[in-house]
Design an enzyme around this catalytic site. Sequence first.
Site, PDB file in Angstrom:
ATOM      1  N   ARG A  24       0.824  -1.208   0.000  1.00 27.10           N
ATOM      2  CA  ARG A  24       0.000   0.000   0.000  1.00 27.10           C
ATOM      3  C   ARG A  24       0.858   1.258   0.000  1.00 27.10           C
ATOM      4  O   ARG A  24       2.065   1.213   0.225  1.00 27.10           O
ATOM      5  CB  ARG A  24      -0.887   0.039   1.241  1.00 27.10           C
ATOM      6  CG  ARG A  24      -0.101   0.078   2.550  1.00 27.10           C
ATOM      7  CD  ARG A  24      -1.013   0.123   3.755  1.00 27.10           C
ATOM      8  NE  ARG A  24      -0.260   0.049   4.999  1.00 27.10           N
ATOM      9  CZ  ARG A  24      -0.512   0.776   6.070  1.00 27.10           C
ATOM     10  NH1 ARG A  24      -1.490   1.662   6.052  1.00 27.10           N
ATOM     11  NH2 ARG A  24       0.196   0.646   7.166  1.00 27.10           N
ATOM     12  N   THR A 135      11.426   2.457   9.856  1.00 30.26           N
ATOM     13  CA  THR A 135      11.149   1.909   8.533  1.00 30.26           C
ATOM     14  C   THR A 135      11.540   2.895   7.448  1.00 30.26           C
ATOM     15  O   THR A 135      11.305   4.100   7.571  1.00 30.26           O
ATOM     16  CB  THR A 135       9.659   1.565   8.398  1.00 30.26           C
ATOM     17  OG1 THR A 135       9.324   0.591   9.389  1.00 30.26           O
ATOM     18  CG2 THR A 135       9.348   0.994   7.023  1.00 30.26           C
ATOM     19  N   LYS A 157      14.658  -0.661   8.886  1.00 30.46           N
ATOM     20  CA  LYS A 157      13.781  -1.675   8.305  1.00 30.46           C
ATOM     21  C   LYS A 157      13.510  -1.296   6.854  1.00 30.46           C
ATOM     22  O   LYS A 157      12.936  -0.238   6.581  1.00 30.46           O
ATOM     23  CB  LYS A 157      12.482  -1.755   9.098  1.00 30.46           C
ATOM     24  CG  LYS A 157      11.497  -2.796   8.606  1.00 30.46           C
ATOM     25  CD  LYS A 157      10.307  -2.855   9.560  1.00 30.46           C
ATOM     26  CE  LYS A 157       9.239  -3.807   9.088  1.00 30.46           C
ATOM     27  NZ  LYS A 157       8.113  -3.891  10.050  1.00 30.46           N
ATOM     28  N   LYS A 159      11.814  -1.822   3.241  1.00 36.98           N
ATOM     29  CA  LYS A 159      10.687  -2.409   2.537  1.00 36.98           C
ATOM     30  C   LYS A 159      11.145  -2.950   1.190  1.00 36.98           C
ATOM     31  O   LYS A 159      11.712  -2.215   0.360  1.00 36.98           O
ATOM     32  CB  LYS A 159       9.576  -1.375   2.338  1.00 36.98           C
ATOM     33  CG  LYS A 159       8.908  -0.940   3.638  1.00 36.98           C
ATOM     34  CD  LYS A 159       8.145  -2.075   4.294  1.00 36.98           C
ATOM     35  CE  LYS A 159       7.381  -1.626   5.511  1.00 36.98           C
ATOM     36  NZ  LYS A 159       6.622  -2.727   6.149  1.00 36.98           N
ATOM     37  N   ASP A 185      11.701  -6.251   5.073  1.00 32.15           N
ATOM     38  CA  ASP A 185      10.301  -6.616   5.215  1.00 32.15           C
ATOM     39  C   ASP A 185       9.673  -6.674   3.822  1.00 32.15           C
ATOM     40  O   ASP A 185       9.507  -5.652   3.168  1.00 32.15           O
ATOM     41  CB  ASP A 185       9.561  -5.593   6.081  1.00 32.15           C
ATOM     42  CG  ASP A 185       8.103  -5.979   6.329  1.00 32.15           C
ATOM     43  OD1 ASP A 185       7.696  -7.071   5.896  1.00 32.15           O
ATOM     44  OD2 ASP A 185       7.383  -5.185   6.957  1.00 32.15           O
ATOM     45  N   GLU A 213      11.457 -10.290   7.049  1.00 32.53           N
ATOM     46  CA  GLU A 213      10.118 -10.384   7.596  1.00 32.53           C
ATOM     47  C   GLU A 213       9.101 -10.756   6.519  1.00 32.53           C
ATOM     48  O   GLU A 213       9.081 -10.162   5.448  1.00 32.53           O
ATOM     49  CB  GLU A 213       9.739  -9.028   8.230  1.00 32.53           C
ATOM     50  CG  GLU A 213       8.388  -9.000   8.904  1.00 32.53           C
ATOM     51  CD  GLU A 213       8.164  -7.704   9.669  1.00 32.53           C
ATOM     52  OE1 GLU A 213       7.079  -7.554  10.252  1.00 32.53           O
ATOM     53  OE2 GLU A 213       9.073  -6.847   9.687  1.00 32.53           O
ATOM     54  N   ASP A 238       5.163 -12.336  10.389  1.00 30.28           N
ATOM     55  CA  ASP A 238       4.329 -11.200  10.798  1.00 30.28           C
ATOM     56  C   ASP A 238       2.879 -11.486  10.453  1.00 30.28           C
ATOM     57  O   ASP A 238       2.116 -11.974  11.283  1.00 30.28           O
ATOM     58  CB  ASP A 238       4.821  -9.916  10.134  1.00 30.28           C
ATOM     59  CG  ASP A 238       3.977  -8.694  10.509  1.00 30.28           C
ATOM     60  OD1 ASP A 238       3.118  -8.801  11.415  1.00 30.28           O
ATOM     61  OD2 ASP A 238       4.162  -7.623   9.910  1.00 30.28           O
ATOM     62  N   LYS A 262       1.836  -7.936  17.296  1.00 35.35           N
ATOM     63  CA  LYS A 262       1.234  -6.606  17.206  1.00 35.35           C
ATOM     64  C   LYS A 262      -0.102  -6.613  17.934  1.00 35.35           C
ATOM     65  O   LYS A 262      -0.924  -7.518  17.722  1.00 35.35           O
ATOM     66  CB  LYS A 262       1.032  -6.201  15.746  1.00 35.35           C
ATOM     67  CG  LYS A 262       2.345  -6.039  14.972  1.00 35.35           C
ATOM     68  CD  LYS A 262       2.079  -5.696  13.515  1.00 35.35           C
ATOM     69  CE  LYS A 262       3.384  -5.499  12.756  1.00 35.35           C
ATOM     70  NZ  LYS A 262       3.147  -5.249  11.306  1.00 35.35           N
ATOM     71  N   SER A 290       4.257  -2.294  15.376  1.00 31.66           N
ATOM     72  CA  SER A 290       3.177  -1.306  15.368  1.00 31.66           C
ATOM     73  C   SER A 290       2.629  -1.218  13.953  1.00 31.66           C
ATOM     74  O   SER A 290       3.252  -1.682  12.999  1.00 31.66           O
ATOM     75  CB  SER A 290       3.681   0.055  15.853  1.00 31.66           C
ATOM     76  OG  SER A 290       4.849   0.454  15.148  1.00 31.66           O
ATOM     77  N   ASP A 315       9.701  -2.859  16.621  1.00 30.91           N
ATOM     78  CA  ASP A 315       9.340  -1.992  15.500  1.00 30.91           C
ATOM     79  C   ASP A 315       8.255  -1.028  15.977  1.00 30.91           C
ATOM     80  O   ASP A 315       7.066  -1.259  15.790  1.00 30.91           O
ATOM     81  CB  ASP A 315       8.843  -2.879  14.354  1.00 30.91           C
ATOM     82  CG  ASP A 315       8.432  -2.088  13.128  1.00 30.91           C
ATOM     83  OD1 ASP A 315       9.006  -1.001  12.907  1.00 30.91           O
ATOM     84  OD2 ASP A 315       7.532  -2.550  12.400  1.00 30.91           O
ATOM     85  N   ASP A 317       8.102   2.524  15.495  1.00 34.56           N
ATOM     86  CA  ASP A 317       8.309   3.853  14.907  1.00 34.56           C
ATOM     87  C   ASP A 317       7.041   4.481  14.349  1.00 34.56           C
ATOM     88  O   ASP A 317       7.087   5.574  13.786  1.00 34.56           O
ATOM     89  CB  ASP A 317       9.359   3.768  13.794  1.00 34.56           C
ATOM     90  CG  ASP A 317       8.873   2.960  12.593  1.00 34.56           C
ATOM     91  OD1 ASP A 317       8.130   1.980  12.800  1.00 34.56           O
ATOM     92  OD2 ASP A 317       9.234   3.299  11.447  1.00 34.56           O
TER      93      ASP A 317
END
Length: 353
Positions: A24, A135, A157, A159, A185, A213, A238, A262, A290, A315, A317
Amino acid sequence: MTIKEVRTHRVSAPFHTPFVTALRRATAAESLIVEVVDGDGRSGYGEAPQVWQVTGGSVAGAEACVQQLLGPLITGRDADDLTGNTRLVQRAAQRNEGAKAAVDVALHDLAARRLGLPLVRFLGGTATSVPTDVTLSAEAMVDAARARAAEGFRVLKVKVGIGGDLARVRELRAAVGPDVVLRLDANQGWTPREAVTVIRGIEDAGLDVELVEQPVSRHDLDGLAWVSDRVGVPILADEAVFGVRDLVEVIRRRAADLVNVKLAKCGGIGPARTLLDLAAAHDMGTLVGSMMETQVGVGAAASLVAAYGTTAVSDLDAAWWLASSPVQGGPVYERDRVHLPDAPGLGVSLEQR
């Protein structure tokens, strides 16, 4: 003292930078803040973030669940019966983890406030701050990596799962040097074969990645196990783990080396504690994550980490991304640490509007 009222508040908090992943692109945190009020007028707060692509939950859906089911269920009950109240919440509905997490956290927050204790102390911990990663959005990643490293973040982290991943990781490692930790991730963005190809390429290039991840679809546990068995880099589950049954299956199949817990994914502090204990009992690594939340959700997650600890840097942030906060108080960021307020409960309140 009874629970007098359960209120809901829709909030939208803009990000200072767009947040882009394989799933997204977001420019604001859309959340439902739940407020549980006792007869003395004390309020406890919890949060249900809207993350369509991960939990399937929405602000409207969470609000309906709280207003029509969870709120009426606990209204009039003893505000100090935390175990009984949270048990009712967890059993009241299938799924709806975000709504259940918001009410669960609000009940914990209220219980801590009634005793005059910060939530971390209520949970049995004494730490006042915890480290976090940060991230890197999938846009302008190299510049962001340099900036975050200069600001003092030691764990980045990254992406991935959006194409050109090996070259991107190589460029990032060159940009930040050997002393900054890189974790990846994929947000379910690879097939199992793609995951193994990319991860082995990273290993062969000596790019020193801490973990990867959720490389494959959350529903493909066979694929997740297949990847874990064929690479040396630790694999973090995750989206594959929402609750206890999911984690049991991951452990049974040896599908991952770590789990990302989470609150909005598992249903609150109580379920999260169970997941952390279960993972520890099976020598599985842990961190707490989060989901683009405000200081309410991040404060609860950070308090859990401060009380229980994790094997990897968590994580936390999400609230760092906010250009402005819809609440007053709560945790604050200093370099790569989240500092918890010395105030009862979460130390947050809603702004006057």
